[in-house]
Scaffold this active site. Structure first.
Site, short mmCIF file in Angstrom:
data_model
loop_
_atom_site.label_atom_id
_atom_site.label_comp_id
_atom_site.label_asym_id
_atom_site.label_seq_id
_atom_site.Cartn_x
_atom_site.Cartn_y
_atom_site.Cartn_z
N ASN A 219 -49.68 -24.33 13.34
CA ASN A 219 -50.87 -23.49 13.44
C ASN A 219 -51.55 -23.58 14.81
OD1 ASN A 219 -50.61 -22.75 10.66
ND2 ASN A 219 -51.53 -24.73 10.12
N ARG A 220 -50.77 -23.94 15.80
CA ARG A 220 -51.25 -24.05 17.19
C ARG A 220 -52.33 -25.13 17.34
NH1 ARG A 220 -47.12 -21.87 17.58
NH2 ARG A 220 -46.57 -20.06 18.84
#
Length: 242
Positions: A219-220
């Site tokens: 999710n970065r």
């Protein structure tokens, strides 16, 4: 990448063209926007960090080498001239310890001229298959002549001759001219005989001021842990937002 100690492309890998058809440009942009890797690697926590960044780097470098990455010692060296205009190129790390990170080059090259004007540099190790990066900022200075000589003697014969033949970062008329320069130097210093160290060639050591260890996460929400040198010559570790 070749096994030369540094490799500097003359041009960007992709250069825009006013004559490019709009449809092709649109498709390319669309494809780039869709390119996305999902990182599912184990994270990096503060509890895992070693006491100083050099020990942490040694740990990560050992893992990078064990993973059989192609040239794990390849790093991007970024410099800037006196006016602040930056330039970057890939070189090979040839030594590291608590004194810093060492690479070798022609002292007449663009990078060396810029370091002479502005010793502040950045190093980037892009270990993409491991979803890891190490980003170092610091100052560069020349290593001793004795250290340069010891390393030069350990280089392959062809690399020794190449250091004499190439006037790095200068314009050359053709590949044939460069090859001819190599042949002239090879004739002057035949294989099997000692090749003198070029006076215009040697090493730089980058003394770190900050060292950031970047680990890709889902999710970065990547892990970014940065060591910063303190006034007492110790290190403070902080977590940065991704």
């Amino acid at each position: 990448m070749s096994h030369a100690d540094d490799f500097t492309p003359d041009d960007d890998a992709y250069d825009s063209d006013d004559g490019l058809e709009y449809g092709l440009a649109f498709d390319l942009q669309h494809d780039l926007a869709a390119m996305r890797a999902h990182y599912r690697f184990a994270g990096l926590s503060e509890a895992e960090l070693t006491a100083d960044p050099y020990e942490q780097f040694a740990h990560w470098f050992t893992e990078a080498a064990a993973s059989e990455l192609h040239e794990p010692n390849a790093m991007v060296v970024s410099t800037a001239d006196a006016a602040g205009r930056p330039s970057s190129r890939t070189v090979l790390l040839k030594a590291y310890d608590r004194r810093g990170f060492v690479f070798y080059t022609n002292y007449n090259s663009r990078k060396a001229r810029e370091i002479a004007e502005n010793p502040h540099v950045s190093l980037l190790f892009p270990w993409y298959p491991l979803a890891r990066q190490v980003v170092i900022t610091g100052t560069a200075e020349r290593v001793s002549r004795e250290e340069t000589t010891a390393y030069f003697r350990a280089r392959p014969y062809g690399s020794q001759i190449g250091a004499w033949a190439s006037e790095q970062s200068t314009v050359v008329a053709s590949r044939a001219e460069l090859d001819a320069a190599y042949e002239r130097m090879a004739a002057r210093h035949p294989e099997g005989e000692p090749v003198p160290v070029p006076p215009h060639w040697g090493g730089f050591r980058v003394t770190a001021e900050t060292v950031e260890f970047w680990q890709g996460r889902e999710n970065r929400l990547h892990d970014r842990l940065r060591y910063t040198r303190t006034e007492k010559n110790g290190w403070q570790a902080d977590r940065l937002c991704p």
